[in-house]
Design a protein around this motif. Structure first.
Motif: not given
Length: 302
Positions: A37, A164-166
């Motif tokens: 990210p 994912n990014n989170s």
């Protein structure tokens, strides 16, 4: 030259003329590859492909691109996490080209836990034995330790490969293992390789493994394209590795081409076995010579 000597040399030449096998451990870089990210993704900013000159036409193509240093198969220079560590262009050539490498398979445990932390016991179970001196060169035995997690099968799916990014998820080394490697193998140990986005696992917030390796001038190879085919070829043997990073001045990392060189004779034989083979070959040639001389003698008598 005697018949048996000639036969011996022919077989010796054929046994030593085993071609090298090259295996590319690098992913092709393009805009859709997985990314961390915080990194600038690879992207073409200009692409030109056209026919030039009306009178004498010729084809011309050129591209321009932007990318973070840590995209695709790449090297993490020690400077990435240490202000006194080597930058990409400062890493000694001897640590990159014709270094020894060994793969440790942790894919079974990683398949059961996608945030698996590779342990000291994983290394100890692999029967890793590292000589102090390279028997062929007489120099220090320099090696890279590569971990096969099985994550290459998810490439280039961003979600499967990295989450994912989170919620970034993938396996990596434990802090304890990083300390163990630098303390146990010292200057013989030059770096770590792994087939995930990072030597630290995805959930890491402090990147302890990066910090430990960087403080001791050990580099990291990330996003290696590892396969079961390579595992089957090398098994628990050391092999030769060539790391070709883009030579970026003051670089914290760089995309690189990582290539395995396998010598068939080294993978399948040892010197003792080769010696026995030569002795048997010589004896066979000697017997053939005796039979040949005996028949020639009989023919002359008639």
């Amino acid at each position: 030259m005697s018949f048996q000597c000639l036969l011996f040399l022919i077989i010796l030449h054929s046994s030593l003329s085993v071609p090298l096998t090259f295996i590319d451990l690098s992913h092709t870089i393009h805009p859709s590859i997985p990314f961390f990210p915080s990194q600038v993704r690879f992207n073409f900013t200009q692409r030109i492909a056209q026919w030039m000159n009306e009178d004498n036409k010729f084809f011309y193509a050129t591209n321009a691109f932007t990318t973070g240093e840590h995209m695709g198969t790449h090297i993490d220079a020690p400077y990435h996490f240490s202000p006194t560590g080597w930058k990409v262009d400062e890493i000694p050539f001897s640590h990159l080209i014709s270094v020894h490498a060994r793969i440790i398979d942790v894919s079974k445990r990683c398949s059961q836990d996608k945030n698996y932390l590779i342990t000291i016991d994983d290394v100890k179970r692999s029967d890793l034995s590292v000589p102090e001196i390279d028997a062929e060169t007489g120099e220090r035995f320099l090696f890279v330790l590569i971990f096969y997690t099985g994550w290459t099968k998810y490439w280039p799916d961003q979600t499967a490969y990295a989450g994912n990014n989170s919620d970034v998820q993938f396996p990596g080394l434990s802090e304890q293992l990083a300390i163990y490697l630098v303390n146990t193998y010292g200057d013989n140990f030059v770096g770590v390789g792994i087939d995930t986005l990072s030597t630290d696992y995805g959930q890491s917030k402090t990147y302890a493994v990066h910090q430990i390796l960087a403080r001791h001038n050990k580099y990291g190879l990330e996003n290696l394209a590892l396969t079961e085919n390579l595992l089957n070829n090398v098994q628990k043997n050391f092999f030769t590795l060539d790391v070709h990073p883009m030579k970026i001045g003051n670089g914290t990392g760089a995309p690189c081409r990582v290539v395995v060189r396998l010598n068939g004779s080294k993978q399948n034989t040892n010197w003792f076995g080769l010696l026995i083979f030569f002795i048997l070959t010589f004896l066979l040639g000697f017997v053939i010579k005796i039979v040949y001389d005996f028949k020639c003698t009989q023919n002359k008598e008639y």
